[in-house]
Design an enzyme around this catalytic site. Structure first.
Site, mmCIF file in Angstrom:
data_model
loop_
_atom_site.group_PDB
_atom_site.id
_atom_site.type_symbol
_atom_site.label_atom_id
_atom_site.label_comp_id
_atom_site.label_asym_id
_atom_site.label_seq_id
_atom_site.Cartn_x
_atom_site.Cartn_y
_atom_site.Cartn_z
ATOM 1 N N THR A 1 -27.610 26.530 35.291
ATOM 2 C CA THR A 1 -26.561 26.346 36.300
ATOM 3 C C THR A 1 -25.421 25.469 35.777
ATOM 4 O O THR A 1 -24.282 25.589 36.240
ATOM 5 C CB THR A 1 -27.143 25.758 37.600
ATOM 6 O OG1 THR A 1 -28.051 24.705 37.279
ATOM 7 C CG2 THR A 1 -27.890 26.820 38.375
ATOM 8 N N TYR B 1 -30.506 28.277 49.339
ATOM 9 C CA TYR B 1 -29.987 28.683 50.647
ATOM 10 C C TYR B 1 -31.052 29.303 51.550
ATOM 11 O O TYR B 1 -31.138 28.957 52.728
ATOM 12 C CB TYR B 1 -28.773 29.634 50.521
ATOM 13 C CG TYR B 1 -28.080 29.839 51.861
ATOM 14 C CD1 TYR B 1 -27.190 28.888 52.343
ATOM 15 C CD2 TYR B 1 -28.359 30.948 52.655
ATOM 16 C CE1 TYR B 1 -26.597 29.043 53.582
ATOM 17 C CE2 TYR B 1 -27.773 31.103 53.896
ATOM 18 C CZ TYR B 1 -26.886 30.155 54.359
ATOM 19 O OH TYR B 1 -26.310 30.299 55.590
ATOM 20 N N TYR C 1 -37.953 25.731 37.866
ATOM 21 C CA TYR C 1 -36.897 24.717 37.911
ATOM 22 C C TYR C 1 -36.775 24.230 39.347
ATOM 23 O O TYR C 1 -36.317 24.961 40.224
ATOM 24 C CB TYR C 1 -35.579 25.302 37.401
ATOM 25 C CG TYR C 1 -34.397 24.340 37.395
ATOM 26 C CD1 TYR C 1 -34.561 22.960 37.530
ATOM 27 C CD2 TYR C 1 -33.096 24.816 37.253
ATOM 28 C CE1 TYR C 1 -33.490 22.096 37.526
ATOM 29 C CE2 TYR C 1 -32.003 23.957 37.245
ATOM 30 C CZ TYR C 1 -32.204 22.600 37.377
ATOM 31 O OH TYR C 1 -31.132 21.743 37.381
ATOM 32 N N ARG D 1 -29.852 20.915 44.981
ATOM 33 C CA ARG D 1 -28.985 22.087 44.932
ATOM 34 C C ARG D 1 -29.540 23.265 45.737
ATOM 35 O O ARG D 1 -28.778 24.115 46.194
ATOM 36 C CB ARG D 1 -28.768 22.524 43.471
ATOM 37 C CG ARG D 1 -27.813 21.624 42.705
ATOM 38 C CD ARG D 1 -27.615 22.109 41.271
ATOM 39 N NE ARG D 1 -26.633 21.294 40.574
ATOM 40 C CZ ARG D 1 -25.340 21.598 40.468
ATOM 41 N NH1 ARG D 1 -24.848 22.679 41.033
ATOM 42 N NH2 ARG D 1 -24.524 20.807 39.801
ATOM 43 N N LYS E 1 -39.162 22.409 34.884
ATOM 44 C CA LYS E 1 -38.083 21.427 34.776
ATOM 45 C C LYS E 1 -38.024 20.750 36.138
ATOM 46 O O LYS E 1 -37.681 21.384 37.141
ATOM 47 C CB LYS E 1 -36.751 22.111 34.443
ATOM 48 C CG LYS E 1 -35.569 21.147 34.393
ATOM 49 C CD LYS E 1 -34.252 21.892 34.152
ATOM 50 C CE LYS E 1 -33.067 20.934 34.178
ATOM 51 N NZ LYS E 1 -31.773 21.648 34.021
ATOM 52 N N ILE F 1 -34.471 18.697 29.806
ATOM 53 C CA ILE F 1 -33.393 19.683 29.703
ATOM 54 C C ILE F 1 -32.166 18.988 30.264
ATOM 55 O O ILE F 1 -32.076 18.718 31.459
ATOM 56 C CB ILE F 1 -33.719 20.994 30.425
ATOM 57 C CG1 ILE F 1 -34.883 21.694 29.711
ATOM 58 C CG2 ILE F 1 -32.488 21.914 30.456
ATOM 59 C CD1 ILE F 1 -35.341 22.984 30.363
#
Length: 293
Positions: free
Chosen positions: A49, A112, A138, A143, A167, A209
């Site tokens: 991202t 979302y 992840y 987010r 992650k 990462i």
């Protein structure tokens, strides 16, 4: 070699450089890749991202993956980011993307939709079953709007063969420590929080990462390696020097912050795609001042 050994250390979530007309700047991307490898990072993550993937079209993504493999030429492992909130579309992407030279796929949790923990489990089980490469979960609830909790992560790690790691970017140290205590032996756990990386590595994570390593590949990867060798004195000294940069980098937006640093280093144009905008003038001045200190 297990993925946990192969991806120990620093991976860089590569930015996508753009020209002033907002088209992908492949020459600058090549320069960034060279700077990362020269800086000593252990592996690269393309189409994360941080690469502004929500604003890249399908052809641009394919072109970036092909170019990255060509430029890297096997010198370091490459992980490809394929994530999103449409499970069936992701399964198609896993079949169509050029993953032959990838060591793994990093897949961000659905954003979302806010699925339940069972929904998250079934989503990841479905894409793991379709993926030709191991899946790295992840978890970034800041987010996505939904935390992938430790119990669900451990269930995926134990029950779904093609899920190889996570992650972890929840910022919840108790959750991180539960994962580290209870994970299967070969399950990779890396930090997704640059500012928390040092304590998370000290607790037993396998690496990071990183966003910040785009701008500070040597300093950041040296810090991670020192921590993995239990040389916490050296690691802390290096991390202390970077703490102000972390604050500036994430004050307004990622990747606008790290791109400002990289622009000052001469690596790329200071261009992002809407809805992201470059750093405000005052904050950019602080970035510029940091580079002179």
């Amino acid at each position: 070699m297990s993925l946990r050994k192969q991806l120990q250390g620093t991976g860089v979530a590569l930015v996508t450089p753009f020209k002033t007309d907002a088209q992908v700047d492949f020459e600058a991307l090549g320069n960034v890749i060279e700077a990362m490898i020269k800086g000593g990072v252990e592996y690269l993550v393309t189409l994360g991202t941080t690469g502004e993937t929500p604003t890249l079209d399908k052809q641009e993504k394919l072109d970036i993956v092909h170019y990255t493999f060509e430029k890297v030429a096997g010198r370091v492992p490459v992980v490809v980011g394929i994530g999103g909130n449409n499970t069936q579309e992701l399964i198609k992407d896993l079949h169509h993307f050029p993953l032959e030279k990838a060591v793994a796929v990093l897949s961000a949790s659905p954003y979302y939709n806010k699925p339940s923990q069972e929904g998250l489990f079934q989503h990841y089980k479905a894409i793991a079953g379709a993926s030709p490469k191991p899946i790295i979960l992840y978890n970034v609830p800041g987010r996505t709007g939904r935390n992938l909790n430790a119990d669900t992560t451990l269930r995926l790690a134990n029950e779904v063969p093609n899920i190889a790691g996570i992650k972890e970017a929840s910022g919840d140290m108790a959750q991180c420590m539960q994962l580290l205590r209870d994970r299967p032996e070969q399950f990779l756990i890396v930090s997704g929080d640059d500012a928390l990386a040092l304590p998370q590595l000290a607790c037993g994570m396998d690496g990071v990462i990183s966003v910040a390593a785009n701008a500070f590949p040597k300093q950041f990867s040296d810090m991670v390696r020192a921590c993995l060798k239990a040389d916490l004195k050296t690691a802390k000294k290096l991390n202390d020097q970077l703490m102000a940069a972390y604050d500036l980098m994430f004050a307004e937006n990622n990747p606008a912050g790290v791109k400002a640093f990289m622009h000052e280093e001469g690596l790329l144009q200071n261009v992002v795609r809407l809805p992201v905008v470059p750093l405000s003038a005052g904050l950019h001045q602080k970035v510029k001042a940091y580079g002179k200190h």
